[in-house]
Scaffold this motif. Structure first.
Motif, PDB file in Angstrom:
ATOM      1  N   ILE A  54       4.260  -4.789  -3.483  1.00  0.00           N
ATOM      2  CA  ILE A  54       4.283  -6.125  -4.086  1.00  0.00           C
ATOM      3  C   ILE A  54       5.680  -6.726  -4.001  1.00  0.00           C
ATOM      4  CG2 ILE A  54       4.052  -7.377  -6.276  1.00  0.00           C
ATOM      5  CD1 ILE A  54       1.801  -5.330  -6.970  1.00  0.00           C
ATOM      6  N   LEU A  55       6.692  -5.924  -4.316  1.00  0.00           N
ATOM      7  CA  LEU A  55       8.074  -6.424  -4.275  1.00  0.00           C
ATOM      8  C   LEU A  55       8.507  -6.754  -2.847  1.00  0.00           C
ATOM      9  CD1 LEU A  55       9.749  -4.041  -6.889  1.00  0.00           C
ATOM     10  CD2 LEU A  55       9.175  -6.454  -7.175  1.00  0.00           C
ATOM     11  N   GLU A  56       8.064  -5.949  -1.858  1.00  0.00           N
ATOM     12  CA  GLU A  56       8.386  -6.258  -0.469  1.00  0.00           C
ATOM     13  C   GLU A  56       7.766  -7.591  -0.053  1.00  0.00           C
ATOM     14  OE1 GLU A  56       6.994  -2.830   1.641  1.00  0.00           O
ATOM     15  OE2 GLU A  56       8.964  -1.884   1.616  1.00  0.00           O
ATOM     16  N   LYS A  57       6.505  -7.826  -0.446  1.00  0.00           N
ATOM     17  CA  LYS A  57       5.846  -9.087  -0.112  1.00  0.00           C
ATOM     18  C   LYS A  57       6.509 -10.267  -0.816  1.00  0.00           C
ATOM     19  CE  LYS A  57       1.412  -7.097   1.013  1.00  0.00           C
ATOM     20  NZ  LYS A  57       0.017  -6.896   0.634  1.00  0.00           N
ATOM     21  N   ALA A  58       7.146  -9.996  -1.968  1.00  0.00           N
ATOM     22  CA  ALA A  58       7.853 -11.042  -2.697  1.00  0.00           C
ATOM     23  C   ALA A  58       9.234 -11.321  -2.102  1.00  0.00           C
ATOM     24  CB  ALA A  58       7.992 -10.666  -4.168  1.00  0.00           C
ATOM     25  N   GLY A  59       9.642 -10.490  -1.126  1.00  0.00           N
ATOM     26  CA  GLY A  59      10.909 -10.734  -0.448  1.00  0.00           C
ATOM     27  C   GLY A  59      12.101 -10.011  -1.029  1.00  0.00           C
ATOM     28  N   VAL A  60      11.873  -9.048  -1.901  1.00  0.00           N
ATOM     29  CA  VAL A  60      12.991  -8.280  -2.463  1.00  0.00           C
ATOM     30  C   VAL A  60      13.477  -7.309  -1.393  1.00  0.00           C
ATOM     31  CG1 VAL A  60      13.695  -6.692  -4.298  1.00  0.00           C
ATOM     32  CG2 VAL A  60      12.009  -8.471  -4.776  1.00  0.00           C
ATOM     33  N   PRO A  61      14.777  -7.298  -1.105  1.00  0.00           N
ATOM     34  CA  PRO A  61      15.270  -6.433  -0.022  1.00  0.00           C
ATOM     35  C   PRO A  61      15.350  -4.958  -0.431  1.00  0.00           C
ATOM     36  CG  PRO A  61      17.085  -7.614  -1.032  1.00  0.00           C
ATOM     37  CD  PRO A  61      15.822  -8.120  -1.678  1.00  0.00           C
ATOM     38  N   ARG A  62      15.204  -4.101   0.580  1.00  0.00           N
ATOM     39  CA  ARG A  62      15.425  -2.662   0.386  1.00  0.00           C
ATOM     40  C   ARG A  62      16.927  -2.407   0.396  1.00  0.00           C
ATOM     41  NH1 ARG A  62      11.690   1.210   0.720  1.00  0.00           N
ATOM     42  NH2 ARG A  62       9.576   0.599   1.234  1.00  0.00           N
ATOM     43  N   ILE A  63      17.311  -1.211  -0.028  1.00  0.00           N
ATOM     44  CA  ILE A  63      18.726  -0.849   0.013  1.00  0.00           C
ATOM     45  C   ILE A  63      19.165  -0.798   1.472  1.00  0.00           C
ATOM     46  CG2 ILE A  63      20.383   1.009  -0.436  1.00  0.00           C
ATOM     47  CD1 ILE A  63      18.806   1.682  -2.922  1.00  0.00           C
ATOM     48  N   PRO A  64      20.271  -1.461   1.798  1.00  0.00           N
ATOM     49  CA  PRO A  64      20.707  -1.438   3.196  1.00  0.00           C
ATOM     50  C   PRO A  64      21.154  -0.030   3.588  1.00  0.00           C
ATOM     51  CG  PRO A  64      22.361  -2.494   1.813  1.00  0.00           C
ATOM     52  CD  PRO A  64      21.164  -2.219   0.954  1.00  0.00           C
ATOM     53  N   PRO A  65      20.999   0.331   4.866  1.00  0.00           N
ATOM     54  CA  PRO A  65      21.436   1.656   5.305  1.00  0.00           C
ATOM     55  C   PRO A  65      22.948   1.792   5.152  1.00  0.00           C
ATOM     56  CG  PRO A  65      20.797   0.317   7.179  1.00  0.00           C
ATOM     57  CD  PRO A  65      20.458  -0.460   5.949  1.00  0.00           C
ATOM     58  N   THR A  66      23.374   2.971   4.761  1.00  0.00           N
ATOM     59  CA  THR A  66      24.816   3.200   4.623  1.00  0.00           C
ATOM     60  C   THR A  66      25.424   3.394   6.006  1.00  0.00           C
ATOM     61  OG1 THR A  66      24.428   5.567   4.347  1.00  0.00           O
ATOM     62  CG2 THR A  66      24.603   4.250   2.338  1.00  0.00           C
TER      63      THR A  66
END
Length: 73
Positions: A54-66
């Motif tokens: 649901i959060l991905e579809k809402a456009g919330v970003p994942r943690i960027p790769p280190t």
């Protein structure tokens, strides 16, 4: 804010809210607490959580790769 942090905030909020509702309104609200706990348990094993979708579809970003550490000569 990233998905991982937001997911923990939502789970904690749902748990505390359901406990307060069970205390002040009706003990059947504890079923919501159990649902949140079981969902967290299964997501630990499967690495899939409906709220993350649901959060991905809402456009919330994942943690960027280190970034990879730089090697110094």
């Amino acid at each position: 804010m990233y998905i991982d942090r937001l997911l923990r905030l939502i789970a904690g909020t749902f748990t505390l809210l359901s406990l307060a509702l069970a205390h002040f309104h009706n003990p059947k609200w504890l079923w919501l607490t159990a649902f949140v706990g079981l969902n967290l348990l299964q997501s630990g094993f499967t690495n899939w959580c409906p709220m993350m979708s649901i959060l991905e579809k809402a456009g919330v970003p994942r943690i960027p790769p280190t970034p990879a550490p730089r090697s110094t000569p």
